[in-house]
Design a protein around this motif. Structure first.
Motif, PDB file in Angstrom:
ATOM      1  N   UNK A  85       0.916  -1.047   0.049  1.00 26.53           N
ATOM      2  CA  UNK A  85      -0.147  -0.125  -0.046  1.00 26.53           C
ATOM      3  C   UNK A  85       0.450   1.280  -0.220  1.00 26.53           C
ATOM      4  N   UNK A  86       2.246   0.859   0.495  1.00 28.90           N
ATOM      5  CA  UNK A  86       3.031   2.706   0.684  1.00 28.90           C
ATOM      6  C   UNK A  86       3.283   2.677  -0.399  1.00 28.90           C
ATOM      7  N   UNK A  87       3.840   1.293  -1.462  1.00 31.30           N
ATOM      8  CA  UNK A  87       4.194   1.553  -2.546  1.00 31.30           C
ATOM      9  C   UNK A  87       3.480   2.180  -3.335  1.00 31.30           C
ATOM     10  N   UNK A  88       2.365   1.683  -3.581  1.00 34.28           N
ATOM     11  CA  UNK A  88       1.384   2.183  -4.504  1.00 34.28           C
ATOM     12  C   UNK A  88       1.312   3.593  -4.207  1.00 34.28           C
ATOM     13  N   UNK A  89       1.040   3.867  -2.843  1.00 36.68           N
ATOM     14  CA  UNK A  89       0.480   4.808  -2.339  1.00 36.68           C
ATOM     15  C   UNK A  89       1.508   6.081  -2.876  1.00 36.68           C
ATOM     16  N   UNK A  90       2.773   5.385  -3.454  1.00 32.07           N
ATOM     17  CA  UNK A  90       3.738   6.854  -3.026  1.00 32.07           C
ATOM     18  C   UNK A  90       4.085   7.336  -4.684  1.00 32.07           C
ATOM     19  N   UNK A  91       3.587   5.619  -5.314  1.00 23.94           N
ATOM     20  CA  UNK A  91       3.315   6.136  -6.849  1.00 23.94           C
ATOM     21  C   UNK A  91       2.475   6.843  -6.676  1.00 23.94           C
ATOM     22  N   UNK A  92       0.765   6.568  -6.605  1.00 25.60           N
ATOM     23  CA  UNK A  92       0.110   7.447  -6.963  1.00 25.60           C
ATOM     24  C   UNK A  92      -0.130   8.725  -6.040  1.00 25.60           C
ATOM     25  N   UNK A  93       1.220   9.280  -5.816  1.00 21.55           N
ATOM     26  CA  UNK A  93       1.594  10.966  -4.835  1.00 21.55           C
ATOM     27  C   UNK A  93       1.809  11.234  -6.205  1.00 21.55           C
ATOM     28  N   UNK A  94       2.961  11.105  -6.135  1.00 23.27           N
ATOM     29  CA  UNK A  94       4.046  12.029  -6.388  1.00 23.27           C
ATOM     30  C   UNK A  94       3.628  12.149  -8.058  1.00 23.27           C
ATOM     31  N   UNK A 147       1.953   8.276   0.737  1.00 26.75           N
ATOM     32  CA  UNK A 147       2.492   6.383   1.183  1.00 26.75           C
ATOM     33  C   UNK A 147       1.403   6.431   2.691  1.00 26.75           C
ATOM     34  N   UNK A 148       1.232   7.545   2.999  1.00 23.12           N
ATOM     35  CA  UNK A 148       0.126   7.678   4.537  1.00 23.12           C
ATOM     36  C   UNK A 148      -1.166   7.292   4.388  1.00 23.12           C
ATOM     37  N   UNK A 149      -1.273   7.384   3.473  1.00 22.94           N
ATOM     38  CA  UNK A 149      -2.886   6.853   3.032  1.00 22.94           C
ATOM     39  C   UNK A 149      -2.646   5.236   1.866  1.00 22.94           C
ATOM     40  N   UNK A 150      -1.767   5.091   1.621  1.00 22.41           N
ATOM     41  CA  UNK A 150      -1.210   3.483   1.056  1.00 22.41           C
ATOM     42  C   UNK A 150      -1.311   2.675   1.965  1.00 22.41           C
ATOM     43  N   UNK A 151      -0.990   3.286   3.243  1.00 22.90           N
ATOM     44  CA  UNK A 151      -0.253   3.068   3.935  1.00 22.90           C
ATOM     45  C   UNK A 151      -1.481   2.353   5.152  1.00 22.90           C
ATOM     46  N   UNK A 152      -2.484   3.229   5.766  1.00 28.02           N
ATOM     47  CA  UNK A 152      -3.868   2.944   5.914  1.00 28.02           C
ATOM     48  C   UNK A 152      -4.767   1.916   5.204  1.00 28.02           C
ATOM     49  N   UNK A 153      -4.295   2.854   3.837  1.00 27.57           N
ATOM     50  CA  UNK A 153      -5.509   1.458   3.028  1.00 27.57           C
ATOM     51  C   UNK A 153      -5.132  -0.068   2.988  1.00 27.57           C
ATOM     52  N   UNK A 154      -3.522  -0.099   3.107  1.00 27.70           N
ATOM     53  CA  UNK A 154      -2.972  -1.799   2.977  1.00 27.70           C
ATOM     54  C   UNK A 154      -3.475  -1.883   4.321  1.00 27.70           C
TER      55      UNK A 154
END
Length: 63
Positions: free
Chosen positions: A9-18, A47-54
């Motif tokens: 989730x953090x990796x996907x969140x970083x990709x989507x956020x940037x 990253x924060x949103x992806x880790x939360x969703x994960x």
């Protein structure tokens, strides 16, 4: 090594956020330092949103 759902989730969140941050910066016509700060902020929020969703049920279907 097996990835956990929070890490995925953090990796996907970083990709989507940037990606979203650079797109918004492009639409606003920002350059150099303003754009770097905007992309970094969106990356951290992603990253924060992806880790939360994960940590939720979102990624539980993955093997």
């Amino acid at each position: 090594m097996k990835l956990r759902h929070k890490e995925i989730g953090g990796a996907l969140g970083l990709l989507a956020g940037t990606t979203m941050g650079s797109g918004i910066g492009f639409l606003l016509g920002w350059h150099s330092y303003d754009l770097i700060v905007l992309v970094a902020l969106f990356g951290f929020f992603g990253i924060a949103a992806g880790r939360w969703a994960g940590s939720r049920i979102v990624f539980k279907e993955l093997p």
